[in-house]
Scaffold this motif. Sequence first.
Motif, PDB file in Angstrom:
ATOM      1  N   GLU A  29      27.126  -5.757  -5.949  1.00 36.18           N
ATOM      2  CA  GLU A  29      27.026  -4.890  -7.111  1.00 36.18           C
ATOM      3  C   GLU A  29      25.826  -3.955  -6.983  1.00 36.18           C
ATOM      4  OE1 GLU A  29      27.668  -8.155  -7.202  1.00 36.18           O
ATOM      5  OE2 GLU A  29      29.778  -7.922  -7.833  1.00 36.18           O
ATOM      6  N   MET A  30      24.703  -4.493  -6.483  1.00 34.02           N
ATOM      7  CA  MET A  30      23.512  -3.664  -6.260  1.00 34.02           C
ATOM      8  C   MET A  30      23.780  -2.606  -5.201  1.00 34.02           C
ATOM      9  SD  MET A  30      20.756  -6.801  -6.367  1.00 34.02           S
ATOM     10  CE  MET A  30      19.310  -5.862  -5.875  1.00 34.02           C
ATOM     11  N   LEU A  31      24.502  -2.985  -4.161  1.00 36.11           N
ATOM     12  CA  LEU A  31      24.818  -2.039  -3.089  1.00 36.11           C
ATOM     13  C   LEU A  31      25.739  -0.929  -3.575  1.00 36.11           C
ATOM     14  CD1 LEU A  31      25.269  -4.564  -0.147  1.00 36.11           C
ATOM     15  CD2 LEU A  31      23.594  -2.705  -0.224  1.00 36.11           C
ATOM     16  N   THR A  32      26.749  -1.272  -4.354  1.00 38.72           N
ATOM     17  CA  THR A  32      27.664  -0.233  -4.851  1.00 38.72           C
ATOM     18  C   THR A  32      26.926   0.749  -5.756  1.00 38.72           C
ATOM     19  OG1 THR A  32      28.358  -1.646  -6.711  1.00 38.72           O
ATOM     20  CG2 THR A  32      29.695  -1.718  -4.708  1.00 38.72           C
ATOM     21  N   LYS A  33      26.002   0.239  -6.555  1.00 41.49           N
ATOM     22  CA  LYS A  33      25.230   1.116  -7.440  1.00 41.49           C
ATOM     23  C   LYS A  33      24.302   2.015  -6.633  1.00 41.49           C
ATOM     24  CE  LYS A  33      22.059   1.047 -11.386  1.00 41.49           C
ATOM     25  NZ  LYS A  33      21.313   0.185 -12.352  1.00 41.49           N
ATOM     26  N   GLU A  34      23.622   1.433  -5.636  1.00 42.39           N
ATOM     27  CA  GLU A  34      22.666   2.194  -4.829  1.00 42.39           C
ATOM     28  C   GLU A  34      23.374   3.235  -3.963  1.00 42.39           C
ATOM     29  OE1 GLU A  34      18.997   3.397  -3.300  1.00 42.39           O
ATOM     30  OE2 GLU A  34      19.440   2.089  -4.999  1.00 42.39           O
ATOM     31  N   LEU A  35      24.520   2.855  -3.390  1.00 40.91           N
ATOM     32  CA  LEU A  35      25.234   3.764  -2.499  1.00 40.91           C
ATOM     33  C   LEU A  35      26.153   4.720  -3.260  1.00 40.91           C
ATOM     34  CD1 LEU A  35      24.128   1.634  -0.513  1.00 40.91           C
ATOM     35  CD2 LEU A  35      26.253   1.834   0.761  1.00 40.91           C
ATOM     36  N   GLY A  36      26.425   4.424  -4.533  1.00 42.07           N
ATOM     37  CA  GLY A  36      27.239   5.304  -5.354  1.00 42.07           C
ATOM     38  C   GLY A  36      28.708   5.288  -5.008  1.00 42.07           C
ATOM     39  N   VAL A  37      29.192   4.166  -4.453  1.00 47.00           N
ATOM     40  CA  VAL A  37      30.608   4.046  -4.101  1.00 47.00           C
ATOM     41  C   VAL A  37      31.111   2.671  -4.517  1.00 47.00           C
ATOM     42  CG1 VAL A  37      30.442   5.645  -2.150  1.00 47.00           C
ATOM     43  CG2 VAL A  37      30.053   3.192  -1.783  1.00 47.00           C
ATOM     44  N   GLU A  38      32.423   2.472  -4.443  1.00 51.78           N
ATOM     45  CA  GLU A  38      33.005   1.181  -4.776  1.00 51.78           C
ATOM     46  C   GLU A  38      33.003   0.256  -3.558  1.00 51.78           C
ATOM     47  OE1 GLU A  38      33.778   0.361  -7.874  1.00 51.78           O
ATOM     48  OE2 GLU A  38      33.105   2.363  -8.453  1.00 51.78           O
ATOM     49  N   LYS A  39      33.209  -1.034  -3.804  1.00 50.11           N
ATOM     50  CA  LYS A  39      33.178  -2.027  -2.734  1.00 50.11           C
ATOM     51  C   LYS A  39      34.136  -1.709  -1.582  1.00 50.11           C
ATOM     52  CE  LYS A  39      31.767  -5.931  -5.658  1.00 50.11           C
ATOM     53  NZ  LYS A  39      32.129  -7.275  -6.144  1.00 50.11           N
ATOM     54  N   PRO A  40      35.392  -1.298  -1.862  1.00 50.26           N
ATOM     55  CA  PRO A  40      36.311  -1.021  -0.746  1.00 50.26           C
ATOM     56  C   PRO A  40      35.759   0.016   0.232  1.00 50.26           C
ATOM     57  CG  PRO A  40      37.542  -1.182  -2.784  1.00 50.26           C
ATOM     58  CD  PRO A  40      36.093  -1.189  -3.167  1.00 50.26           C
ATOM     59  N   SER A  41      35.018   0.992  -0.284  1.00 55.34           N
ATOM     60  CA  SER A  41      34.444   2.017   0.586  1.00 55.34           C
ATOM     61  C   SER A  41      33.363   1.425   1.497  1.00 55.34           C
ATOM     62  CB  SER A  41      33.842   3.147  -0.250  1.00 55.34           C
ATOM     63  OG  SER A  41      33.321   4.160   0.580  1.00 55.34           O
ATOM     64  N   ILE A  42      32.567   0.502   0.947  1.00 59.86           N
ATOM     65  CA  ILE A  42      31.533  -0.158   1.761  1.00 59.86           C
ATOM     66  C   ILE A  42      32.178  -1.028   2.823  1.00 59.86           C
ATOM     67  CG2 ILE A  42      29.625  -1.820   1.717  1.00 59.86           C
ATOM     68  CD1 ILE A  42      28.934  -0.812  -1.067  1.00 59.86           C
ATOM     69  N   TYR A  43      33.198  -1.790   2.427  1.00 61.93           N
ATOM     70  CA  TYR A  43      33.891  -2.655   3.389  1.00 61.93           C
ATOM     71  C   TYR A  43      34.566  -1.828   4.487  1.00 61.93           C
ATOM     72  CZ  TYR A  43      33.243  -6.527   0.107  1.00 61.93           C
ATOM     73  OH  TYR A  43      32.697  -7.492  -0.715  1.00 61.93           O
ATOM     74  N   ALA A  44      35.160  -0.700   4.096  1.00 60.61           N
ATOM     75  CA  ALA A  44      35.856   0.138   5.075  1.00 60.61           C
ATOM     76  C   ALA A  44      34.878   0.753   6.071  1.00 60.61           C
ATOM     77  CB  ALA A  44      36.635   1.236   4.353  1.00 60.61           C
ATOM     78  N   THR A  45      33.668   1.055   5.603  1.00 62.64           N
ATOM     79  CA  THR A  45      32.688   1.717   6.469  1.00 62.64           C
ATOM     80  C   THR A  45      31.892   0.738   7.311  1.00 62.64           C
ATOM     81  OG1 THR A  45      32.468   3.490   4.822  1.00 62.64           O
ATOM     82  CG2 THR A  45      30.732   3.324   6.500  1.00 62.64           C
ATOM     83  N   PHE A  46      31.506  -0.385   6.707  1.00 67.24           N
ATOM     84  CA  PHE A  46      30.604  -1.312   7.393  1.00 67.24           C
ATOM     85  C   PHE A  46      31.191  -2.691   7.686  1.00 67.24           C
ATOM     86  CE2 PHE A  46      27.809   1.685   5.100  1.00 67.24           C
ATOM     87  CZ  PHE A  46      27.058   2.148   6.165  1.00 67.24           C
ATOM     88  N   GLY A  47      32.297  -3.019   7.096  1.00 64.14           N
ATOM     89  CA  GLY A  47      32.955  -4.291   7.380  1.00 64.14           C
ATOM     90  C   GLY A  47      32.654  -5.388   6.393  1.00 64.14           C
ATOM     91  N   SER A  48      31.393  -5.639   6.111  1.00 60.08           N
ATOM     92  CA  SER A  48      30.990  -6.694   5.195  1.00 60.08           C
ATOM     93  C   SER A  48      29.526  -6.501   4.836  1.00 60.08           C
ATOM     94  CB  SER A  48      31.182  -8.077   5.832  1.00 60.08           C
ATOM     95  OG  SER A  48      30.290  -8.253   6.935  1.00 60.08           O
ATOM     96  N   LYS A  49      29.070  -7.240   3.858  1.00 56.96           N
ATOM     97  CA  LYS A  49      27.655  -7.177   3.490  1.00 56.96           C
ATOM     98  C   LYS A  49      26.784  -7.590   4.669  1.00 56.96           C
ATOM     99  CE  LYS A  49      24.247  -9.641   0.696  1.00 56.96           C
ATOM    100  NZ  LYS A  49      24.016 -10.696  -0.327  1.00 56.96           N
ATOM    101  N   ARG A  50      27.186  -8.639   5.374  1.00 54.62           N
ATOM    102  CA  ARG A  50      26.393  -9.108   6.510  1.00 54.62           C
ATOM    103  C   ARG A  50      26.363  -8.067   7.624  1.00 54.62           C
ATOM    104  NH1 ARG A  50      27.215 -11.712  11.346  1.00 54.62           N
ATOM    105  NH2 ARG A  50      25.490 -13.052  12.060  1.00 54.62           N
ATOM    106  N   SER A  51      27.501  -7.457   7.913  1.00 53.41           N
ATOM    107  CA  SER A  51      27.546  -6.425   8.945  1.00 53.41           C
ATOM    108  C   SER A  51      26.667  -5.236   8.576  1.00 53.41           C
ATOM    109  CB  SER A  51      28.983  -5.954   9.159  1.00 53.41           C
ATOM    110  OG  SER A  51      29.790  -7.005   9.646  1.00 53.41           O
ATOM    111  N   LEU A  52      26.669  -4.877   7.302  1.00 51.92           N
ATOM    112  CA  LEU A  52      25.823  -3.785   6.824  1.00 51.92           C
ATOM    113  C   LEU A  52      24.351  -4.160   6.982  1.00 51.92           C
ATOM    114  CD1 LEU A  52      25.185  -1.147   5.420  1.00 51.92           C
ATOM    115  CD2 LEU A  52      25.773  -2.212   3.223  1.00 51.92           C
TER     116      LEU A  52
END
Length: 210
Positions: A29-52
């Motif tokens: 939730e903190m990452l989506t707020k900081e990056l200004g995108v939804e979770k699917p976009s983070i997963y699609a770009t980086f794979g997972s929280k750990r990978s990021l």
Amino acid sequence: MARKLIREEGLERALRLFWRNGYNGTSMEMLTKELGVEKPSIYATFGSKRSLYLEALLHYRTSMVRRVAEFLDSAATPRAGIDRVVRFMMTSLYEPGVQEGCMVTNAALELADQDREVAAHVSTMLGEIGSLFEKSLLAGQKSGEVTTRVSADLLAAYLVNMIEGTRITEKTRPSKEKLRALAQFSLSALDPAFDAPHAHRALNSGAVTT
């Protein structure tokens, strides 16, 4: 329409968040707020929280090693470069805009004993900085700027440990005067004419209160 995540921008923002809060203290939730995108976009770009997190750690590691190398290479003499790096890494902790501690050191304390990839990043960065120090120390020994009573590899390990120890204790908020005195004391061990009693007196001179 959802904002498209720009990889480089997202990595920088995530790095600052992980650096400030640690891996476990940073939620999706903190990452989506900081990056200004939804979770699917983070997963699609980086794979997972750990990978990021691992990518952010690699980005920090390579940036820090590159900066140390630039400081050493651009200095007028090997010793001048070493002094600049040590003072920067030990006393720039309270400068405006500088994050607390070293992200790699924070990662070591939080995760290295349970995550082999994190441990590898920590070990690699410390080894890379140690190797850069060793190269400059050898040059300084040849030019007479650095003591030859101790091997360059041992002096390099000593500097890395002094720096990392300072980054750990930063959170106890020692005074900047004390940090400067510690940096000076650490560097005095490299002097060709170094002697322990004199260095001890240097450490205790001036304002070093916390």
